[in-house]
Design a protein around this motif. Structure first.
Motif, mmCIF file in Angstrom:
data_model
loop_
_atom_site.group_PDB
_atom_site.id
_atom_site.type_symbol
_atom_site.label_atom_id
_atom_site.label_comp_id
_atom_site.label_asym_id
_atom_site.label_seq_id
_atom_site.Cartn_x
_atom_site.Cartn_y
_atom_site.Cartn_z
ATOM 1 N N THR A 129 0.886 -1.197 0.121
ATOM 2 C CA THR A 129 -0.027 0.120 -0.067
ATOM 3 C C THR A 129 0.813 1.342 0.221
ATOM 4 O OG1 THR A 129 0.017 -0.071 2.309
ATOM 5 C CG2 THR A 129 -1.880 -1.031 1.209
ATOM 6 N N GLY A 130 2.094 1.308 -0.260
ATOM 7 C CA GLY A 130 2.824 2.246 -0.245
ATOM 8 C C GLY A 130 3.429 2.932 1.001
ATOM 9 N N GLY A 131 3.458 2.181 2.069
ATOM 10 C CA GLY A 131 3.773 2.673 3.321
ATOM 11 C C GLY A 131 5.211 2.868 3.374
ATOM 12 N N ALA A 132 6.112 2.291 2.589
ATOM 13 C CA ALA A 132 7.594 2.636 2.450
ATOM 14 C C ALA A 132 7.903 3.596 1.497
ATOM 15 C CB ALA A 132 8.402 1.386 2.552
ATOM 16 N N VAL A 133 6.915 3.769 0.734
ATOM 17 C CA VAL A 133 7.313 4.922 -0.582
ATOM 18 C C VAL A 133 7.406 6.115 -0.056
ATOM 19 C CG1 VAL A 133 6.469 5.472 -2.681
ATOM 20 C CG2 VAL A 133 6.185 3.033 -1.974
ATOM 21 N N PRO A 134 8.549 6.813 -0.561
ATOM 22 C CA PRO A 134 8.854 8.263 -0.117
ATOM 23 C C PRO A 134 8.020 9.219 -0.931
ATOM 24 C CG PRO A 134 10.672 7.415 -1.622
ATOM 25 C CD PRO A 134 9.574 6.148 -1.248
ATOM 26 N N MET A 135 7.460 9.976 -0.138
ATOM 27 C CA MET A 135 6.867 11.135 -0.922
ATOM 28 C C MET A 135 7.983 12.160 -1.252
ATOM 29 S SD MET A 135 3.406 10.203 -0.304
ATOM 30 C CE MET A 135 2.266 11.401 -0.404
ATOM 31 N N GLU A 136 7.574 13.377 -1.602
ATOM 32 C CA GLU A 136 8.413 14.198 -2.143
ATOM 33 C C GLU A 136 9.459 14.782 -1.145
ATOM 34 O OE1 GLU A 136 7.257 17.886 -4.294
ATOM 35 O OE2 GLU A 136 5.975 16.344 -5.272
ATOM 36 N N ASP A 137 10.943 14.793 -1.305
ATOM 37 C CA ASP A 137 11.832 15.456 -0.581
ATOM 38 C C ASP A 137 11.963 14.906 0.796
ATOM 39 O OD1 ASP A 137 13.498 17.193 -1.207
ATOM 40 O OD2 ASP A 137 12.373 19.010 -0.942
ATOM 41 N N VAL A 138 12.096 13.449 0.864
ATOM 42 C CA VAL A 138 12.194 12.952 2.185
ATOM 43 C C VAL A 138 13.428 12.071 2.237
ATOM 44 C CG1 VAL A 138 9.782 12.882 2.618
ATOM 45 C CG2 VAL A 138 10.877 10.966 1.584
ATOM 46 N N ILE A 139 13.912 11.878 3.481
ATOM 47 C CA ILE A 139 14.879 10.802 3.314
ATOM 48 C C ILE A 139 14.279 9.479 3.702
ATOM 49 C CG2 ILE A 139 16.887 10.265 4.864
ATOM 50 C CD1 ILE A 139 17.207 13.002 5.422
ATOM 51 N N VAL A 140 14.930 8.407 2.956
ATOM 52 C CA VAL A 140 14.407 6.964 3.235
ATOM 53 C C VAL A 140 15.471 6.557 4.313
ATOM 54 C CG1 VAL A 140 14.525 4.737 2.214
ATOM 55 C CG2 VAL A 140 13.181 6.426 1.258
ATOM 56 N N LEU A 141 14.878 6.018 5.504
ATOM 57 C CA LEU A 141 15.521 5.296 6.317
ATOM 58 C C LEU A 141 15.489 3.768 6.258
ATOM 59 C CD1 LEU A 141 16.004 6.418 10.066
ATOM 60 C CD2 LEU A 141 16.298 3.779 9.548
ATOM 61 N N THR B 108 -18.187 -4.560 1.067
ATOM 62 C CA THR B 108 -17.557 -5.132 2.282
ATOM 63 C C THR B 108 -18.008 -4.512 3.970
ATOM 64 O OG1 THR B 108 -15.674 -5.365 1.138
ATOM 65 C CG2 THR B 108 -15.246 -5.434 3.263
ATOM 66 N N LEU B 109 -17.934 -3.244 3.793
ATOM 67 C CA LEU B 109 -18.396 -2.520 4.943
ATOM 68 C C LEU B 109 -19.754 -2.791 5.342
ATOM 69 C CD1 LEU B 109 -16.526 0.979 4.216
ATOM 70 C CD2 LEU B 109 -15.976 -1.008 6.025
ATOM 71 N N LYS B 110 -20.654 -2.883 4.210
ATOM 72 C CA LYS B 110 -21.966 -3.161 4.526
ATOM 73 C C LYS B 110 -22.248 -4.920 5.074
ATOM 74 C CE LYS B 110 -26.502 -2.642 2.006
ATOM 75 N NZ LYS B 110 -26.959 -3.174 0.798
ATOM 76 N N LEU B 111 -21.275 -5.649 5.022
ATOM 77 C CA LEU B 111 -21.267 -6.895 5.510
ATOM 78 C C LEU B 111 -20.574 -7.084 6.910
ATOM 79 C CD1 LEU B 111 -20.547 -9.111 2.256
ATOM 80 C CD2 LEU B 111 -22.657 -9.209 3.552
ATOM 81 N N GLY B 112 -20.187 -5.743 7.243
ATOM 82 C CA GLY B 112 -19.440 -5.782 8.686
ATOM 83 C C GLY B 112 -18.027 -5.870 8.554
ATOM 84 N N GLY B 113 -17.389 -5.632 7.378
ATOM 85 C CA GLY B 113 -16.083 -5.989 7.299
ATOM 86 C C GLY B 113 -15.310 -4.709 7.466
ATOM 87 N N THR B 114 -13.904 -4.991 6.747
ATOM 88 C CA THR B 114 -13.211 -3.962 6.936
ATOM 89 C C THR B 114 -12.288 -3.732 5.434
ATOM 90 O OG1 THR B 114 -10.877 -3.150 7.837
ATOM 91 C CG2 THR B 114 -11.364 -5.324 8.040
ATOM 92 N N ILE B 115 -11.870 -2.632 4.990
ATOM 93 C CA ILE B 115 -11.180 -2.527 3.872
ATOM 94 C C ILE B 115 -9.623 -3.005 3.841
ATOM 95 C CG2 ILE B 115 -13.046 -0.606 3.362
ATOM 96 C CD1 ILE B 115 -10.482 1.306 3.414
ATOM 97 N N SER B 116 -9.386 -3.371 5.021
ATOM 98 C CA SER B 116 -7.753 -3.799 4.933
ATOM 99 C C SER B 116 -7.571 -4.841 6.029
ATOM 100 C CB SER B 116 -6.599 -2.805 5.031
ATOM 101 O OG SER B 116 -5.380 -3.349 4.934
ATOM 102 N N GLY B 117 -7.125 -6.049 5.691
ATOM 103 C CA GLY B 117 -6.735 -7.147 6.685
ATOM 104 C C GLY B 117 -5.536 -7.121 7.142
ATOM 105 N N GLU B 118 -4.676 -6.796 6.291
ATOM 106 C CA GLU B 118 -3.045 -7.006 6.560
ATOM 107 C C GLU B 118 -2.245 -6.217 5.487
ATOM 108 O OE1 GLU B 118 -2.888 -11.478 6.400
ATOM 109 O OE2 GLU B 118 -2.503 -11.428 4.072
ATOM 110 N N HIS B 119 -2.491 -5.661 5.030
ATOM 111 C CA HIS B 119 -1.673 -4.628 3.850
ATOM 112 C C HIS B 119 -1.454 -3.342 4.477
ATOM 113 C CE1 HIS B 119 -2.360 -7.466 0.208
ATOM 114 N NE2 HIS B 119 -1.848 -8.041 1.239
ATOM 115 N N GLY B 120 -2.471 -2.882 5.468
ATOM 116 C CA GLY B 120 -2.321 -1.402 5.813
ATOM 117 C C GLY B 120 -2.910 -0.622 4.889
#
Lengths: 452, 452
Positions: B71-83, B399-411
Motif C-alpha cells: 500500500t505504499g507505506g515505505a514509498v517516499p513522498m517528495e523531498d524525504v530521506i528514506v531510512l 465489504t463494509l455493509k457486510l460488517g467487514g474492513t477494507i484492509s486485513g493485513e496490507h495497511g
C-alpha cells in the motif's frame, strides 16, 4: 443557571443513600473511598448522557463492574460519581457462524462461560474471580487467568469495542472480523486502560470451540525448587498445557484452613496442570507431561472425574480469599518474570520472607512466569507493615532485574501507581499521559489511577 | 550556521546517487517516488542520530524494510530521506528457555523461520513475501499470512519493542514476559502503525514449538460457491486448520500461466488446507476436514511429500507476482468480511466483475474472511481504469455493509488513505491523528501516510 446534579440527568438511575454509596466504595484491594453518587445506566445512550454531564460540569466519574479488581481501579477517589455498569448485563448475541460473542460490559464472565458451554464453545480468559467479575472489568484490566499459558489473555480475544468517550461521544473500533489494520489499533489501546480512556459499552469477543477433552493433573513436591524446575521443563517441551499453576506451602495451608479441599498439607509445593485437545492426542500429551513431572521428583495424580477436577479448581480459586483469613492484612502482588526465571524469583521470594520474618504466600500462573505474591502483614502494626512495604519494593526490584514486570494481570490502579516509574521510563510515562489527554483532556475519567 | 545535511551526520551510511535513490522509491504497490537521500544506519544509536537530525531540521524520514508492502507505506513522498533498516539484520538471540526471538528489524522473515526450524521451533506469521520481507516491515504493517486462522497475526507475537521516537529518544516497551499490564499498551499501538509513530529498532517475538506433523490438502471445486460453503462448514467445526486458503479460477489460471505448478486449470476454485498437531491427532483431524470438503462437493487430494507441499505453497505465493503478468495494472485490495459472509462477498465480487466487464481475481485467507481482491486494469486506458477505480469503491461499500474492513493485513499507506473515512468515523480519525501528534508533533515521520 444552577449547576445540575447527576440526579437531574438520570433520576431513576442514581443512588445517593450513604448505605448504597458505601457498597460502591471498595474492591478486592485494600483501598476504599466513598463516591458522591452512584449512577447505573442501562444502555449506551444513558452512559453517553452521564459522560456528557461529567464533561460539562467537570465532575469525575469512575466506571465500575463487579468491584473484584485487585489494585483499586474501580475505587472512587474523593468527590466522584461511580458509574456502575452492572445494569448493562445482556449477552446480545452468540454468533456461532463467526465465533464471536457480543456482550454488554456488565455480563459476568462465568455467565458467558455457561451459555457458551451449552453450545460446545468457550471463552478462554478465566480470572479466578470468574463467578463474580464482569467482562467489562476484564477488558478494562486486560485480565488473564490460568488458561493464558495456552490461550492468551483478554486482549487476545477482544475483536471490537463500542466505547463512550469522556465527552459523551460514542466510537466503535473493530467488529466481527478477526483481522483489520485500518489506522491505529484503538481497540488494543482501550483494552487494559483501566477505565481511564473511555467507558466500554459493548464488546465483540472471539470465542472458540471447546476442546474435546481436558485432563487435569495434580503434582505434589517435597521442594519448591523441584516444582519450579518442572515448570521450566514443561514450558520448553513441545506440549503447551492449558494451565500450569503453582501453589507453595503457605498457599496450600491457607486454603486447607479455609475449607477442607483435600490438598496434601505436607507438600512444599504443588502444580495444577491441565492438558486439552482431541480425544486422540490428549491422553498421550498428559502422559508426556506426567513423565516430565515424575522425572523432576513430582508425585502425580490424575483427577478422574468432573467432581475431582472441580474441587481442585475450587481450591485454586479460593487461595486469594483464604489468605485474608490468615493475617489481618495482605499485600497482593502480581509479578511476572521470563519463564526461565521462575525458580530464581521463587528462591528470592523465600529469601526475602526469611530475612524480613514475614509470611509470603506465592501461587499463580507459573507457566506464564506470573506469580501472585502475597505478603501477609497487619496495617495496625506499623513496624511489621513497614517491613512488608519494604519487602514489596525489594520484590519489585528483583523482578525487574530478572527482566520482568510488576503487574501481569491486575493492572496498576491506585495500589501500584507509586511504583510504575521503577518499570517505565519517563518518556514512556510522558507518552502515556499525553495519550490520556487525547482521550480525556479535562481529566474527568477515573482520575488518580495508573499515574503517580 | 549552514543547514546540515544527512551526509554530515552519517557520511558512510548515505546514498545520494540517482540510481541508488531510484531503488528505494517503490514497493509492491503501484505508487512510487524519489527520496532526496537514503540512509542506512546499522544500529539503534545511528537511527537515533538520524531521527534527531530529522527533528532538528524538520526533514521528513520514511522508514523502510524490504519494500514488499502492498500500500505504499515505505514509498517516499517528495523531498524525504528514506531510512533503510536493511543493515540492521541480526538475529540477536533465540531464547529457547523463554520461547522468545530477539531480532533487529532488517531480518528477513524467512531467514528467522529457517533458523528456528533448525531448533524445532517456528514463528507463525508467514506473509506470502516471507522470502524477502523484513520482520520490521511485518511489525510496522501488522502482517498476517495463511497461518493466521489458527495462530493469529504479527501483533499476537510481538512481546516487546525498542523504538526510536521521531525526536531521537529511544523507548523500550514490553520485553521477554508473556504478560504485562503496567500502563497503556504502547507495544500494540506501535504494531501496525506503518512507521508513522516511531522507528522500530529491536523486536522481542514470541516463538512456538513446531507442531509434530502437518497434513496438506488440496481440494478443487466446480463452483466457487461450493468452495465458499466449505469454508463456512470448516470454520464452524471444532477443528481449527492452520491454513484455509482459497484461489478462484482467475487466480489459478494466472499462476499456471506464470509457471506450471500443476494446478487443475478447469477448476472454478480450490482450497489449500493444512492441519497441524501431534502425530496422534493430525491424521484424524485431516480426515474430518476432508470429509467436510467432500460433502460440499470438493475433490480432495493429499500432498504426500515435502516436494508436493512445497509446490502447492510456491503456487499460492506466486499468485500476486503472476497477476502482474496478465494485465498492465492491477489494483490489489485486501478486504475482510466476517467469516460467515465469505460466500456473499465472493458472489458480489463476481457480480461486480461481470457488470463492469473487468477481470477480478480473488484469492487469500478465506478462513479469516480475508480476500485479496485484484482488479485487473490498465493505467494507460483511462476509460477502463476509471471503471476499475469505481469497482474498488463498490467493493469497499459491499465489504463494509457486510460488517467487514477494507484492509486485513496490507495497511493503509498511500493507496487506501482516500478510503479510510468510509470505514472510520470522524471521531476515530481525530483520535488517531491526535495520537500521531503525541508521538510526532512535527510530523516528520512517514508523512502523507494513513490519513487523507
Amino acid at each position: 443557571m444552577a449547576k445540575k446534579k447527576i440526579e437531574d440527568i438520570l433520576p431513576h438511575r442514581v443512588l445517593t443513600d450513604k448505605e448504597d454509596l458505601f457498597c460502591y466504595g471498595f474492591d478486592a484491594s485494600s483501598t476504599e473511598g466513598i463516591p458522591s453518587a452512584v449512577v447505573k445506566p442501562i444502555n449506551t445512550q444513558e452512559v453517553a448522557e452521564v459522560a456528557a454531564f461529567a464533561n460539562e460540569y467537570e465532575t469525575p466519574i469512575v466506571p465500575r463492574g463487579a468491584g473484584t479488581g485487585m489494585t483499586g481501579g474501580a475505587v472512587p477517589m474523593e468527590d466522584v460519581i461511580v458509574l456502575s455498569l452492572e445494569g448493562m448485563n445482556r449477552i446480545l448475541e452468540i454468533d456461532t457462524q463467526n465465533m464471536v460473542a457480543v456482550v454488554e460490559p456488565g455480563v459476568i464472565n462465568g455467565h458467558l462461560q455457561e451459555k457458551l458451554e451449552e453450545k460446545g464453545l468457550f471463552y478462554p480468559p478465566d480470572p479466578a474471580s470468574l463467578k463474580f467479575c464482569t467482562l467489562g472489568g476484564n477488558v478494562a484490566e486486560n485480565a488473564g487467568g490460568p488458561r493464558a499459558i495456552k490461550y492468551g489473555v483478554t486482549k487476545d480475544y477482544v475483536l471490537g469495542l463500542e466505547t463512550v468517550l469522556p465527552d459523551g461521544r460514542v466510537i466503535m473500533t473493530g467488529g466481527k472480523t478477526y483481522k483489520g489494520v485500518v489506522g491505529y489499533d484503538l481497540t488494543r489501546l482501550l483494552v487494559g486502560s483501566e477505565g481511564t480512556l473511555g467507558i466500554i459499552t459493548k464488546m465483540f469477543l472471539k470465542i472458540l470451540p471447546m476442546p474435546e477433552e481436558v485432563v487435569t493433573l495434580l503434582c505434589t513436591y517435597d521442594s519448591l525448587d523441584a516444582a519450579a524446575r518442572t515448570v521450566s521443563a514443561i514450558t520448553t517441551s513441545p506440549i503447551i498445557p492449558r494451565t500450569l499453576e503453582i501453589m507453595d506451602r503457605e498457599s496450600i495451608i491457607a486454603v486447607e484452613k479455609y475449607k477442607n479441599f483435600g490438598l496434601p498439607q505436607d507438600a512444599e509445593a504443588l502444580l495444577l496442570i491441565e492438558v486439552d485437545g482431541s480425544h486422540a492426542s490428549v491422553s498421550i500429551d498428559a502422559e508426556k507431561i506426567a513423565s516430565i513431572c515424575t522425572s523432576n521428583k513430582g508425585n502425580v495424580s490424575i483427577a478422574d472425574d468432573t467432581y475431582a477436577k472441580q474441587r481442585l479448581w475450587d481450591a485454586r480459586r479460593a487461595i486469594s480469599p483464604a489468605l485474608y483469613k490468615i493475617s489481618p492484612t495482605k499485600i497482593n502482588e502480581d509479578i511476572v518474570v521470563p519463564r526461565s526465571r521462575v525458580a530464581d524469583i521463587l528462591k528470592t521470594l523465600r529469601d526475602i520472607a526469611e530475612r524480613s520474618n514475614l509470611t509470603i504466600a506465592n501461587f499463580g500462573h507459573a507457566g506464564d512466569g506470573n506469580i501472585h505474591v502475597n505478603v501477609m502483614t497487619d496495617k495496625n502494626n506499623p513496624e511489621k507493615h513497614k517491613k512488608a512495604v519494604s519487602a514489596i519494593k525489594e520484590i519489585f526490584e528483583a523482578t525487574l532485574k530478572l527482566g520482568g514486570t510488576i503487574s501481569g494481570e491486575h493492572g496498576v490502579g491506585i495500589t501500584k501507581k507509586q511504583y510504575i516509574d521503577m518499570e517505565l521510563s519517563d518518556t514512556n510515562i510522558e507518552l502515556m499521559k499525553a495519550i490520556k489527554r487525547v482521550f480525556d483532556p479535562k481529566g474527568i475519567l477515573n482520575p488518580g489511577k495508573i499515574f503517580p
